[in-house]
Write a protein that holds these residues in place. Structure first.
Motif, mmCIF file in Angstrom:
data_model
loop_
_atom_site.group_PDB
_atom_site.id
_atom_site.type_symbol
_atom_site.label_atom_id
_atom_site.label_comp_id
_atom_site.label_asym_id
_atom_site.label_seq_id
_atom_site.Cartn_x
_atom_site.Cartn_y
_atom_site.Cartn_z
ATOM 1 N N ASP A 94 4.867 2.913 -2.623
ATOM 2 C CA ASP A 94 5.897 1.893 -2.365
ATOM 3 C C ASP A 94 6.703 2.242 -1.122
ATOM 4 O OD1 ASP A 94 5.130 0.409 -4.540
ATOM 5 O OD2 ASP A 94 6.734 1.128 -5.852
ATOM 6 N N ARG A 95 7.036 3.513 -0.961
ATOM 7 C CA ARG A 95 7.806 3.940 0.201
ATOM 8 C C ARG A 95 6.996 3.734 1.485
ATOM 9 N NH1 ARG A 95 11.890 3.658 1.086
ATOM 10 N NH2 ARG A 95 12.486 5.607 2.109
ATOM 11 N N LEU A 96 5.689 4.016 1.431
ATOM 12 C CA LEU A 96 4.833 3.771 2.583
ATOM 13 C C LEU A 96 4.834 2.288 2.943
ATOM 14 C CD1 LEU A 96 2.656 4.468 4.681
ATOM 15 C CD2 LEU A 96 0.961 4.368 2.844
ATOM 16 N N ASP A 97 4.703 1.427 1.940
ATOM 17 C CA ASP A 97 4.677 -0.013 2.194
ATOM 18 C C ASP A 97 5.985 -0.501 2.811
ATOM 19 O OD1 ASP A 97 2.137 -0.139 1.173
ATOM 20 O OD2 ASP A 97 2.749 -0.812 -0.816
ATOM 21 N N GLN A 98 7.103 0.104 2.430
ATOM 22 C CA GLN A 98 8.396 -0.299 2.979
ATOM 23 C C GLN A 98 8.534 0.098 4.448
ATOM 24 O OE1 GLN A 98 11.332 1.416 0.359
ATOM 25 N NE2 GLN A 98 10.421 0.461 -1.451
#
Length: 369
Positions: free
Chosen positions: A223-227
């Protein structure tokens, strides 16, 4: 029992470099790894020019063939400031499945005996080192990564929270062919995402942060990568730990030496480890074959740099310092180059760089009247 001058546990970049260096000194070398090659290894796949220089000195050439140079770096600070400049020396993005295979084959071509074997027990009796009752060496080199069996056998614990990072990486389509991209974030700092193009329409993308005690799930990291890298959409992602150089075990215990990730040689400023791996492996292999002081060789070659990188890690615990550093690098190419050399090679801070960063920090936080 098979006997060798040097046994190297782990055939990744540190182990292969150690085997190459020891063979160049005429030592008999056994190279052990639990996997067959080629094999995948979770990593950012970034190969700095400094690592290539070390390998060239070992007689290894062409490790980046087929993967075009990446000439530029774009760095986004936690507060949103950004700098994009040409790297002092081009970098490459080479999948570890390819890079490690090329190194281990070079070691075999140089005369190292490569065997698939999972090491479980190491015993140093003062006159030699025995591995699992099957192999014996005058000197053993532990280059078996972040989960090193050799390191544990020496009684060294894994790095504690604050000195250990976790990251995920995958491969995704991209239109970027010319820039390494690093996006830092104030949330849960120190943390950052990256996109390193391979030059074939795909990129190595990932996200990592320093562990603080509580485990982090793969879904959270994704999720952090996608953000931070929106739309990257990597396929399969794999996780890995990064033992940071701010907490290193002793590099020498009796007749056993440690190199690479097993020695916690991961740059705390950037997470880079390939340059450290091939350099420490080269120094360990040479010292093992010559029976010289590996500890002194490491200190001579990397001591000053490691002090500066640890200082940078402490300094940049405050995200505002990173903002100031990026702003200074955007204004002054020499500051940018120093930051890159500190993060990807064996560079150090100088007074000019510190002064420029301090000046930008003063502009961001002026003294009260």
């Amino acid at each position: 029992m098979l006997t060798f001058d040097v046994v190297v546990v782990g055939a990744g970049p540190a182990g292969a470099a150690a085997a190459l260096a020891a063979r160049r000194e005429g030592a008999t070398v056994l190279l052990l790894d639990r996997s067959d090659f080629p094999r995948d290894k979770p990593c950012g796949d970034g190969i700095a020019s400094e690592a290539v220089t070390v390998l060239n000195a070992l007689g290894v050439h062409g490790v980046t063939d087929g993967y075009p140079p990446v000439e530029r770096l774009r760095l986004v600070a936690p507060g949103g400031a950004a700098v994009a400049r040409s790297l002092p020396r081009p970098a490459h993005t080479v999948p570890r499945r390819v890079f490690d295979e090329r190194l281990v084959r070079a070691a075999v071509a140089a005369g190292a005996d490569l065997r698939r074997h999972t090491v479980r027990e190491v015993h140093d009796d003062g006159t030699g080192v025995t591995v699992d009752g099957r192999f014996r060496a005058a000197v053993l080199i532990g280059a078996d990564g972040a989960q090193s069996v050799v390191r544990r056998a020496l009684g060294h614990a894994v790095n504690p929270p604050g000195h250990l990072a976790v990251a995920i990486r995958g491969y995704a389509p991209t239109t970027n062919t010319s820039e390494q991209v690093i996006v830092t974030t104030e949330q849960r700092w120190p943390a950052y995402a990256w996109e390193f193009p391979l030059g074939d329409g795909t990129a190595n993308v990932g996200y990592g942060e320093v562990l603080r005690g509580a485990p982090l799930s793969k879904s959270y990291l994704r999720d952090r990568l996608d953000q931070l890298i929106p739309g990257s959409r990597p396929g399969v992602v794999r996780g890995h730990h990064l033992p940071l150089s701010t907490r290193r075990p002793s590099p020498v215990v009796g007749r056993v030496l440690l190199a690479g990730d097993a020695l916690s040689l991961i740059n705390p400023f950037t997470g880079e480890g390939i340059f450290y791996a091939v350099l420490s492996g080269s120094l360990a292999g040479q010292a093992a074959a010559r029976k010289t002081d590996y500890r002194r060789a490491l200190r001579h070659r990397l001591g000053r740099h490691l002090r500066h990188s640890s200082f940078a890690a402490r300094l940049t615990r405050h995200s505002g310092v990173v903002d100031a550093a990026v702003e200074a690098a955007a204004r002054d190419a020499a500051v940018f180059d120093r930051m890159v050399e500190l993060g990807l090679g064996d560079g150090v801070f100088d007074l000019r760089t510190i002064g420029r960063i301090a000046s930008r920090l003063g502009h961001r936080h002026p003294a009260a009247p």
